[in-house]
Structure formats: structure tokens, C-alpha cells
Design an enzyme around this catalytic site. Structure first.
Site, PDB file in Angstrom:
ATOM      1  N   CYS A   1      34.786 -13.665  36.305  1.00 57.10           N
ATOM      2  CA  CYS A   1      33.995 -14.725  36.937  1.00 57.10           C
ATOM      3  C   CYS A   1      34.528 -16.100  36.552  1.00 57.10           C
ATOM      4  CB  CYS A   1      32.518 -14.600  36.572  1.00 57.10           C
ATOM      5  SG  CYS A   1      31.717 -13.259  37.469  1.00 57.10           S
TER       6      CYS A   1
ATOM      7  N   CYS B   1      29.961  -9.108  40.434  1.00 55.02           N
ATOM      8  CA  CYS B   1      29.098  -9.909  39.560  1.00 55.02           C
ATOM      9  C   CYS B   1      28.206 -10.839  40.370  1.00 55.02           C
ATOM     10  CB  CYS B   1      29.939 -10.733  38.597  1.00 55.02           C
ATOM     11  SG  CYS B   1      30.865  -9.755  37.406  1.00 55.02           S
TER      12      CYS B   1
ATOM     13  N   GLU C   1      27.539 -13.937  39.791  1.00 56.43           N
ATOM     14  CA  GLU C   1      28.164 -15.245  39.986  1.00 56.43           C
ATOM     15  C   GLU C   1      29.032 -15.256  41.239  1.00 56.43           C
ATOM     16  OE1 GLU C   1      28.364 -14.635  35.409  1.00 56.43           O
ATOM     17  OE2 GLU C   1      28.235 -13.381  37.199  1.00 56.43           O
TER      18      GLU C   1
ATOM     19  N   CYS D   1      31.609 -13.516  32.610  1.00 62.85           N
ATOM     20  CA  CYS D   1      32.717 -12.664  32.171  1.00 62.85           C
ATOM     21  C   CYS D   1      34.051 -13.338  32.519  1.00 62.85           C
ATOM     22  CB  CYS D   1      32.622 -11.291  32.827  1.00 62.85           C
ATOM     23  SG  CYS D   1      33.034 -11.260  34.593  1.00 62.85           S
TER      24      CYS D   1
END
Length: 139
Positions: free
Chosen positions: A106, A64, A66, A103
Site C-alpha cells: 500500500c 487492501c 487503502e 503495509c
């Protein structure tokens, strides 16, 4: 990001700039099936770290945006204070990039490294990370 349902009114100018940085990251690197999410993290120093997600043929190998931005912040010795993620629409979808909530993975990762961080969440503005993950996994 014009069609945000008034979300931008909930944000300070500094947070709007963070959203713009994440949107620009994904716009600059957008590639269908590879890079559709951008993230921007602001550290205590005021530095902003931006990244895009790294999608992969093997879904489990994907990372991801992030997490990529968090890695950059950690390497710079930063403490993260605010996080935002922005998803770019597919080419066949109408509209502009939009802020999305991190998500679950994360949320867990950010909580490990930045437990006091705040996250920009659509419709809510700044929200404490702990509020998004009230019962995190603990070893």
C-alpha cells in the site's frame, strides 16, 4: 477508540473524524476472514473515501482497504492528502478497532498516486508517506 495510548491527542479533529470513518466502515462490513481492515482517505476537496479490504480464498487475489479507497478517489478525480487504515480485532480478541500503518504494498501504491500524502501512524500522528518509504521501487 478509547485504548489508543494517547494517539488521538496527536490528531486534529478532522483527522480523528477520518479515523472514525475508517472504523465505521470496517464495523459496518466486518466479516471474519473477509473484511477486517477499513481505510479512509481525505482528498484536497475535503471529500472522504472509505473502503474495506477484500480478502480472498487465494491470498494473492486479496486487495487492501487503502487500495480500494484510493481507486474510488482516483475515479472521482481527487488528489489524496491524508490516509488512515483501521484494523478490527478478531471476535476472540479483546478491544476496539485500532489504527495500523499501511503495509509495504500500500505504501508503494499510495506513493505512485499520492506522493505528497500523509499517513496517520500509531504513536506518530501524521507522517509523510515518503518518510514511511524512503527508498521506493522505481522502474
Amino acid at each position: 477508540m478509547t485504548a489508543d495510548g494517547g494517539f488521538s491527542r496527536l490528531l486534529s479533529a478532522e483527522d480523528q473524524a477520518l479515523v472514525a470513518a475508517a472504523a465505521e466502515a470496517v464495523r459496518a462490513r466486518y466479516r471474519y476472514g473477509r473484511h477486517s481492515v477499513g481505510a479512509a482517505l481525505r482528498g484536497t476537496s475535503g471529500r472522504v473515501f472509505v473502503a474495506v479490504n477484500l480478502d480472498a480464498t487465494v491470498g494473492r487475489a486479496a486487495i487492501c482497504a487503502e487500495a480500494v479507497a484510493l481507486g474510488e478517489a482516483v475515479m472521482a478525480g481527487e488528489t489524496v492528502v491524508v490516509v488512515v487504515a483501521v484494523r478490527h480485532p478478531r471476535p476472540d480478541e479483546p478491544g476496539e478497532p485500532a489504527v495500523v500503518s499501511p503495509c509495504g504494498l500500500c505504501r508503494e501504491l499510495l506513493l505512485d498516486y499520492a506522493p505528497e500524502a500523509e499517513v496517520l501512524v500509531p504513536g506518530r500522528g501524521r507522517t509523510g508517506l515518503r518518510d514511511l518509504l524512503p527508498s521506493p521501487y522505481r522502474r
